[in-house]
Design a protein around this motif. Structure first.
Motif, PDB file in Angstrom:
ATOM      1  N   SER A 278       0.589  -1.184   0.019  1.00 26.44           N
ATOM      2  CA  SER A 278      -0.036   0.073   0.199  1.00 26.44           C
ATOM      3  C   SER A 278       0.911   1.209  -0.048  1.00 26.44           C
ATOM      4  O   SER A 278       0.445   2.523  -0.462  1.00 26.44           O
ATOM      5  CB  SER A 278      -0.908   0.143   1.416  1.00 26.44           C
ATOM      6  N   ASN A 279       2.198   1.183   0.687  1.00 26.73           N
ATOM      7  CA  ASN A 279       3.035   2.184   0.476  1.00 26.73           C
ATOM      8  C   ASN A 279       4.144   2.187  -0.352  1.00 26.73           C
ATOM      9  O   ASN A 279       5.090   1.377  -0.090  1.00 26.73           O
ATOM     10  CB  ASN A 279       3.452   2.605   1.998  1.00 26.73           C
ATOM     11  N   LEU A 280       3.989   2.502  -1.768  1.00 25.82           N
ATOM     12  CA  LEU A 280       5.047   2.310  -2.663  1.00 25.82           C
ATOM     13  C   LEU A 280       6.381   2.855  -2.307  1.00 25.82           C
ATOM     14  O   LEU A 280       7.505   2.767  -2.760  1.00 25.82           O
ATOM     15  CB  LEU A 280       4.497   2.782  -3.907  1.00 25.82           C
ATOM     16  N   GLY A 281       6.175   4.013  -1.345  1.00 21.97           N
ATOM     17  CA  GLY A 281       7.526   4.869  -1.152  1.00 21.97           C
ATOM     18  C   GLY A 281       8.502   3.902  -0.250  1.00 21.97           C
ATOM     19  O   GLY A 281       9.748   4.281  -0.061  1.00 21.97           O
ATOM     20  N   LYS A 282       8.220   2.737   0.380  1.00 27.49           N
ATOM     21  CA  LYS A 282       8.885   1.925   1.277  1.00 27.49           C
ATOM     22  C   LYS A 282       9.548   1.041   0.151  1.00 27.49           C
ATOM     23  O   LYS A 282      10.821   0.382   0.533  1.00 27.49           O
ATOM     24  CB  LYS A 282       8.122   0.974   1.985  1.00 27.49           C
ATOM     25  N   LEU A 283       9.248   0.937  -1.123  1.00 31.32           N
ATOM     26  CA  LEU A 283       9.964  -0.106  -2.050  1.00 31.32           C
ATOM     27  C   LEU A 283      11.340   0.686  -2.630  1.00 31.32           C
ATOM     28  O   LEU A 283      11.617   1.784  -2.701  1.00 31.32           O
ATOM     29  CB  LEU A 283       9.207  -0.358  -3.483  1.00 31.32           C
ATOM     30  N   SER A 284      12.087  -0.483  -3.122  1.00 32.17           N
ATOM     31  CA  SER A 284      13.705  -0.269  -3.461  1.00 32.17           C
ATOM     32  C   SER A 284      13.399   0.505  -4.860  1.00 32.17           C
ATOM     33  O   SER A 284      12.371   0.421  -5.496  1.00 32.17           O
ATOM     34  CB  SER A 284      14.420  -1.435  -3.396  1.00 32.17           C
TER      35      SER A 284
ATOM     36  N   ARG B 225      14.803  -0.600  -7.726  1.00 34.09           N
ATOM     37  CA  ARG B 225      14.680  -1.635  -8.553  1.00 34.09           C
ATOM     38  C   ARG B 225      13.002  -1.979  -8.812  1.00 34.09           C
ATOM     39  O   ARG B 225      12.454  -2.230  -9.650  1.00 34.09           O
ATOM     40  CB  ARG B 225      15.401  -2.855  -8.363  1.00 34.09           C
ATOM     41  N   GLN B 226      12.483  -2.265  -7.453  1.00 28.97           N
ATOM     42  CA  GLN B 226      11.148  -2.478  -7.461  1.00 28.97           C
ATOM     43  C   GLN B 226      10.335  -1.587  -7.923  1.00 28.97           C
ATOM     44  O   GLN B 226       9.235  -2.162  -8.654  1.00 28.97           O
ATOM     45  CB  GLN B 226      10.913  -2.832  -5.680  1.00 28.97           C
ATOM     46  N   LEU B 227      10.425  -0.340  -7.917  1.00 26.58           N
ATOM     47  CA  LEU B 227       9.750   0.685  -8.585  1.00 26.58           C
ATOM     48  C   LEU B 227       9.866   0.725 -10.023  1.00 26.58           C
ATOM     49  O   LEU B 227       8.988   0.679 -10.585  1.00 26.58           O
ATOM     50  CB  LEU B 227       9.984   2.055  -7.995  1.00 26.58           C
ATOM     51  N   ALA B 228      10.973   0.478 -10.340  1.00 17.77           N
ATOM     52  CA  ALA B 228      11.318   0.322 -12.032  1.00 17.77           C
ATOM     53  C   ALA B 228      10.442  -0.837 -12.246  1.00 17.77           C
ATOM     54  O   ALA B 228      10.074  -0.980 -13.510  1.00 17.77           O
ATOM     55  CB  ALA B 228      12.734   0.001 -12.190  1.00 17.77           C
ATOM     56  N   GLU B 229      10.404  -1.850 -11.725  1.00 20.78           N
ATOM     57  CA  GLU B 229       9.880  -3.318 -12.288  1.00 20.78           C
ATOM     58  C   GLU B 229       8.144  -2.880 -12.619  1.00 20.78           C
ATOM     59  O   GLU B 229       7.505  -3.915 -13.007  1.00 20.78           O
ATOM     60  CB  GLU B 229      10.094  -4.252 -11.370  1.00 20.78           C
ATOM     61  N   PHE B 230       7.814  -1.887 -11.844  1.00 19.57           N
ATOM     62  CA  PHE B 230       6.247  -1.518 -12.016  1.00 19.57           C
ATOM     63  C   PHE B 230       5.871  -1.142 -13.831  1.00 19.57           C
ATOM     64  O   PHE B 230       4.773  -1.004 -13.981  1.00 19.57           O
ATOM     65  CB  PHE B 230       5.663  -0.505 -11.314  1.00 19.57           C
ATOM     66  N   ILE B 231       6.751  -1.169 -14.483  1.00 20.65           N
ATOM     67  CA  ILE B 231       6.452  -1.051 -15.799  1.00 20.65           C
ATOM     68  C   ILE B 231       5.762  -2.309 -16.170  1.00 20.65           C
ATOM     69  O   ILE B 231       5.219  -2.181 -17.367  1.00 20.65           O
ATOM     70  CB  ILE B 231       7.887  -0.941 -16.694  1.00 20.65           C
TER      71      ILE B 231
ATOM     72  N   ARG C 195       2.354   4.745 -12.706  1.00 22.32           N
ATOM     73  CA  ARG C 195       2.369   6.069 -12.548  1.00 22.32           C
ATOM     74  C   ARG C 195       2.915   6.780 -11.049  1.00 22.32           C
ATOM     75  O   ARG C 195       3.759   7.413 -11.046  1.00 22.32           O
ATOM     76  CB  ARG C 195       0.941   6.921 -12.739  1.00 22.32           C
ATOM     77  N   GLN C 196       2.478   6.003 -10.234  1.00 20.85           N
ATOM     78  CA  GLN C 196       3.198   6.351  -8.834  1.00 20.85           C
ATOM     79  C   GLN C 196       4.447   5.923  -8.493  1.00 20.85           C
ATOM     80  O   GLN C 196       5.411   6.746  -8.105  1.00 20.85           O
ATOM     81  CB  GLN C 196       2.393   5.512  -7.682  1.00 20.85           C
ATOM     82  N   ALA C 197       4.930   4.810  -9.172  1.00 19.30           N
ATOM     83  CA  ALA C 197       6.382   4.410  -9.197  1.00 19.30           C
ATOM     84  C   ALA C 197       7.236   5.345  -9.884  1.00 19.30           C
ATOM     85  O   ALA C 197       8.264   5.800  -9.548  1.00 19.30           O
ATOM     86  CB  ALA C 197       6.360   2.939  -9.698  1.00 19.30           C
ATOM     87  N   ARG C 198       6.713   5.892 -11.020  1.00 18.97           N
ATOM     88  CA  ARG C 198       7.415   6.711 -12.017  1.00 18.97           C
ATOM     89  C   ARG C 198       7.745   8.281 -11.213  1.00 18.97           C
ATOM     90  O   ARG C 198       8.785   8.431 -11.337  1.00 18.97           O
ATOM     91  CB  ARG C 198       6.632   7.167 -13.303  1.00 18.97           C
ATOM     92  N   ARG C 199       6.699   8.652 -10.584  1.00 16.02           N
ATOM     93  CA  ARG C 199       6.746   9.675  -9.800  1.00 16.02           C
ATOM     94  C   ARG C 199       7.702   9.370  -8.536  1.00 16.02           C
ATOM     95  O   ARG C 199       8.671  10.559  -8.525  1.00 16.02           O
ATOM     96  CB  ARG C 199       5.330  10.186  -9.248  1.00 16.02           C
ATOM     97  N   LEU C 200       7.752   8.505  -7.956  1.00 17.83           N
ATOM     98  CA  LEU C 200       8.604   8.294  -6.884  1.00 17.83           C
ATOM     99  C   LEU C 200      10.051   8.360  -7.340  1.00 17.83           C
ATOM    100  O   LEU C 200      11.127   8.666  -6.722  1.00 17.83           O
ATOM    101  CB  LEU C 200       8.526   7.036  -6.214  1.00 17.83           C
ATOM    102  N   LEU C 201      10.343   7.565  -8.270  1.00 11.60           N
ATOM    103  CA  LEU C 201      11.503   7.491  -8.871  1.00 11.60           C
ATOM    104  C   LEU C 201      12.334   8.913  -9.562  1.00 11.60           C
ATOM    105  O   LEU C 201      13.406   9.066  -9.521  1.00 11.60           O
ATOM    106  CB  LEU C 201      11.637   6.630 -10.169  1.00 11.60           C
ATOM    107  N   GLN C 202      11.266   9.591 -10.178  1.00 11.25           N
ATOM    108  CA  GLN C 202      11.711  10.830 -10.358  1.00 11.25           C
ATOM    109  C   GLN C 202      11.961  11.988  -9.083  1.00 11.25           C
ATOM    110  O   GLN C 202      13.245  12.693  -9.282  1.00 11.25           O
ATOM    111  CB  GLN C 202      10.444  11.825 -11.140  1.00 11.25           C
ATOM    112  N   GLU C 203      11.481  11.696  -8.139  1.00 17.16           N
ATOM    113  CA  GLU C 203      11.617  12.511  -7.088  1.00 17.16           C
ATOM    114  C   GLU C 203      12.983  12.118  -6.436  1.00 17.16           C
ATOM    115  O   GLU C 203      13.820  12.722  -5.965  1.00 17.16           O
ATOM    116  CB  GLU C 203      10.404  12.236  -5.758  1.00 17.16           C
ATOM    117  N   ARG C 204      13.314  10.766  -6.546  1.00 20.04           N
ATOM    118  CA  ARG C 204      14.633  10.241  -5.911  1.00 20.04           C
ATOM    119  C   ARG C 204      15.713  10.917  -6.801  1.00 20.04           C
ATOM    120  O   ARG C 204      16.786  11.137  -6.373  1.00 20.04           O
ATOM    121  CB  ARG C 204      14.377   8.598  -5.845  1.00 20.04           C
TER     122      ARG C 204
END
Length: 248
Positions: free
Chosen positions: A133-139, A141-147, A156-165
């Motif tokens: 439920s909290n994608l911000g906790k993911l690594s 690589r885990q966020l990238a795998e949401f493709i 879209r949430q994963a893309r935003r989080l990676l952009q922020e990082r």
């Protein structure tokens, strides 16, 4: 024949009902969630104010753009106060509908109602709870795998989080390599597009990389290559010549 304004005096006549409920629409959603049946995926939905319903349209290619063709209305609402103004799918694929809940469609005819709004959620069966439920906790690589995610919301949430990082100075070179490989080798064009969008959000794509998109067989990637090339500070001679070749 009926004028568009006749609905104010006549209500929804059979003719207007058959045409989708009237001409006043609000809110727009292309369903890319993972809860509703597959037949609705990729179709557009909008709230119809006078018709008190959700219209559904299929999107078809039309020249260099798209055109929407009317499908059967998705739902109708019996409450005369229903004034749907927005709709969106969430992390479990269910769709939220915002209802202004007022008999006036744009100019309140019996006073202003600020406390009568409603929110509905439309789901098919029992939605599956997201694994996280909290994608911000993911690594990273885990966020990238949401493709590869079925629900576009997660991507879209994963893309935003990676952009922020990335903007915070995080080293995402390994994720860039992973996404570049997906852009080249993924079998599904949707995954390739997501890899491109994610790459574009976390790094500056070089002109040479974007020009390479123009040589690909998938029209969707060629279109995005053109769009991103036009966002560069300067359109180079190489880009101009490549666009001329592509047009020919």
């Amino acid at each position: 024949a009926e004028n568009w304004s006749d609905i104010r005096q006549k209500g929804v006549t059979p003719t207007t009902d058959l045409a989708g409920g009237g001409h006043a629409h609000c809110g727009f959603m292309i369903y890319q969630g993972d809860n509703w049946p597959e037949k609705y995926r990729g179709k557009s939905f909008t709230c119809n104010l006078h018709g008190r319903r959700l219209n559904c349209d299929r999107i078809e290619n039309h020249g260099s753009g798209f055109i929407a063709k009317h499908e059967p209305d998705f739902l109708k609402v019996g409450d005369e106060w229903f004034r749907g103004i927005e709709l969106a799918y969430g992390p479990d694929g269910g769709v939220y509908i915002l209802d202004w809940s007022d008999v006036g469609e744009c100019h309140e005819n019996d006073g202003v109602h600020r406390n009568s709004g409603r929110i509905y959620k439309v789901t098919y069966g029992t939605p599956k709870s997201p694994a996280e439920s909290n994608l911000g906790k993911l690594s990273d690589r885990q966020l990238a795998e949401f493709i590869h995610a079925k629900n576009e919301w997660h991507f879209r949430q994963a893309r935003r989080l990676l952009q922020e990082r990335s903007l915070a100075g995080k080293d995402l070179s390994q994720e860039v390599s992973y996404l570049g490989k997906a852009l080249r080798e993924a079998p599904a064009v949707t995954v390739k597009l997501r890899a491109l969008w994610m790459l574009n959000s976390i790094k500056t794509l070089r002109e040479s990389e974007l020009l390479g998109l123009l040589e690909l067989p998938e029209a969707e990637l060629r279109c995005w290559g053109i769009r991103l090339l036009m966002e560069l500070p300067k359109v180079s001679e190489n880009t101009q010549q490549a666009l001329i070749r592509l047009a020919q």
